[in-house]
Scaffold this motif. Sequence first.
Motif, PDB file in Angstrom:
ATOM      1  N   VAL A   1     -35.164  -1.174  28.829  1.00  0.00           N
ATOM      2  CA  VAL A   1     -33.659  -0.686  28.660  1.00  0.00           C
ATOM      3  C   VAL A   1     -33.097  -1.518  28.239  1.00  0.00           C
ATOM      4  N   SER A   2     -31.404  -0.939  28.623  1.00  0.00           N
ATOM      5  CA  SER A   2     -30.241  -1.942  28.146  1.00  0.00           C
ATOM      6  C   SER A   2     -30.545  -3.169  29.518  1.00  0.00           C
ATOM      7  N   GLY A   3     -30.126  -3.737  29.428  1.00  0.00           N
ATOM      8  CA  GLY A   3     -30.139  -4.910  30.268  1.00  0.00           C
ATOM      9  C   GLY A   3     -31.557  -5.098  31.729  1.00  0.00           C
ATOM     10  N   GLY A   4     -32.689  -5.113  30.603  1.00  0.00           N
ATOM     11  CA  GLY A   4     -33.272  -4.957  31.161  1.00  0.00           C
ATOM     12  C   GLY A   4     -34.451  -6.523  31.597  1.00  0.00           C
ATOM     13  N   ASP A   5     -34.222  -7.100  30.703  1.00  0.00           N
ATOM     14  CA  ASP A   5     -34.219  -8.954  31.074  1.00  0.00           C
ATOM     15  C   ASP A   5     -33.374  -8.780  32.785  1.00  0.00           C
ATOM     16  N   LYS A   6     -32.052  -9.135  32.567  1.00  0.00           N
ATOM     17  CA  LYS A   6     -31.675  -8.869  34.029  1.00  0.00           C
ATOM     18  C   LYS A   6     -32.136  -8.314  35.166  1.00  0.00           C
ATOM     19  N   VAL A   7     -32.619  -7.279  34.795  1.00  0.00           N
ATOM     20  CA  VAL A   7     -33.591  -6.227  36.191  1.00  0.00           C
ATOM     21  C   VAL A   7     -34.950  -7.263  36.202  1.00  0.00           C
ATOM     22  N   ALA A   8     -35.679  -7.050  35.601  1.00  0.00           N
ATOM     23  CA  ALA A   8     -36.396  -8.217  35.505  1.00  0.00           C
ATOM     24  C   ALA A   8     -36.623  -9.496  36.325  1.00  0.00           C
ATOM     25  N   GLN A   9     -35.624 -10.123  35.790  1.00  0.00           N
ATOM     26  CA  GLN A   9     -35.188 -10.692  36.327  1.00  0.00           C
ATOM     27  C   GLN A   9     -34.989 -11.586  37.890  1.00  0.00           C
ATOM     28  N   GLN A  10     -33.743 -10.351  38.328  1.00  0.00           N
ATOM     29  CA  GLN A  10     -33.535  -9.911  39.761  1.00  0.00           C
ATOM     30  C   GLN A  10     -34.390  -9.447  40.116  1.00  0.00           C
ATOM     31  N   PHE A  11     -35.659  -9.041  39.947  1.00  0.00           N
ATOM     32  CA  PHE A  11     -36.620  -8.280  40.735  1.00  0.00           C
ATOM     33  C   PHE A  11     -38.014 -10.032  41.340  1.00  0.00           C
ATOM     34  N   THR A  12     -37.666 -10.221  40.591  1.00  0.00           N
ATOM     35  CA  THR A  12     -38.662 -11.825  40.728  1.00  0.00           C
ATOM     36  C   THR A  12     -38.070 -12.988  41.180  1.00  0.00           C
ATOM     37  N   ALA A  13     -36.363 -12.580  40.847  1.00  0.00           N
ATOM     38  CA  ALA A  13     -35.590 -13.313  41.838  1.00  0.00           C
ATOM     39  C   ALA A  13     -35.583 -13.829  43.279  1.00  0.00           C
ATOM     40  N   SER A  14     -35.463 -12.020  43.335  1.00  0.00           N
ATOM     41  CA  SER A  14     -35.649 -11.285  44.992  1.00  0.00           C
ATOM     42  C   SER A  14     -36.746 -11.647  46.186  1.00  0.00           C
ATOM     43  N   LEU A  15     -38.020 -11.558  44.609  1.00  0.00           N
ATOM     44  CA  LEU A  15     -39.244 -11.971  46.325  1.00  0.00           C
ATOM     45  C   LEU A  15     -39.026 -13.550  46.339  1.00  0.00           C
ATOM     46  N   SER A  16     -38.907 -14.186  45.325  1.00  0.00           N
ATOM     47  CA  SER A  16     -38.685 -15.782  45.168  1.00  0.00           C
ATOM     48  C   SER A  16     -37.739 -16.266  46.259  1.00  0.00           C
ATOM     49  N   LYS A  17     -37.067 -15.603  46.617  1.00  0.00           N
ATOM     50  CA  LYS A  17     -36.164 -16.042  47.833  1.00  0.00           C
ATOM     51  C   LYS A  17     -36.083 -15.222  48.889  1.00  0.00           C
ATOM     52  N   ALA A  18     -36.980 -14.028  49.012  1.00  0.00           N
ATOM     53  CA  ALA A  18     -38.522 -13.497  50.176  1.00  0.00           C
ATOM     54  C   ALA A  18     -39.737 -14.986  50.339  1.00  0.00           C
ATOM     55  N   ARG A  19     -40.168 -15.427  49.356  1.00  0.00           N
ATOM     56  CA  ARG A  19     -40.948 -16.644  49.429  1.00  0.00           C
ATOM     57  C   ARG A  19     -39.862 -17.722  50.593  1.00  0.00           C
ATOM     58  N   ASP A  20     -39.208 -17.641  49.708  1.00  0.00           N
ATOM     59  CA  ASP A  20     -38.554 -18.990  50.285  1.00  0.00           C
ATOM     60  C   ASP A  20     -37.533 -19.114  51.578  1.00  0.00           C
TER      61      ASP A  20
END
Length: 180
Positions: free
Chosen positions: A100-119
């Motif tokens: 999708v348009s902006g797919g890289d950004k969406v994927a990075q947001q999901f991954t970063a969110s779980l990184s933040k939760a983990r941290d």
Amino acid sequence: MHIRLVATGLLFVLVSAGTGGCGADGAGDVAPKVWAQQVCTALAPWRAEISDLTTKAQQQLQAAKTAAQTKTNIVDLLAGAETASEKARVGISGAGVPDVSGGDKVAQQFTASLSKARDAYGNAKRSVEGLPTADAKAFYGSVGTAFAVLKEEYEQSAIDPKHVGQKDLQKAFGEVPECR
């Protein structure tokens, strides 16, 4: 009474863990429905683990007779939440990038969110690990402070998959059985 306050704060943070994620830019190579299915498949065991940890925490914190027992239980719980968050992050990272348009950004947001939760869980675990237990009142007060920080850090990581911005992805999250 102090154990009950700690349990309440801990349960709030863990129960709030129902949504997590973050974003990226550009279109990828994974169909929106496939990507949503993979993301939800990665999140389901995480949510179940957090729910199980919440139940165990409630039982253990009510049974704890000393600040030292409470400390051990909380540290174990937070370590479990940290590990579960990392597993979910790896699963979502492995889902690739939605086409999708902006797919890289969406994927990075999901991954970063779980990184933040983990941290956030890891930071809280380290905070509680460092607390002395000789003065129970001071210990429980400090645990309350650690959980207030955890709650704040965790809330900053949250993302709702059904509001990712891309209509194709919103539709996919709504249609894929794994996301219901």
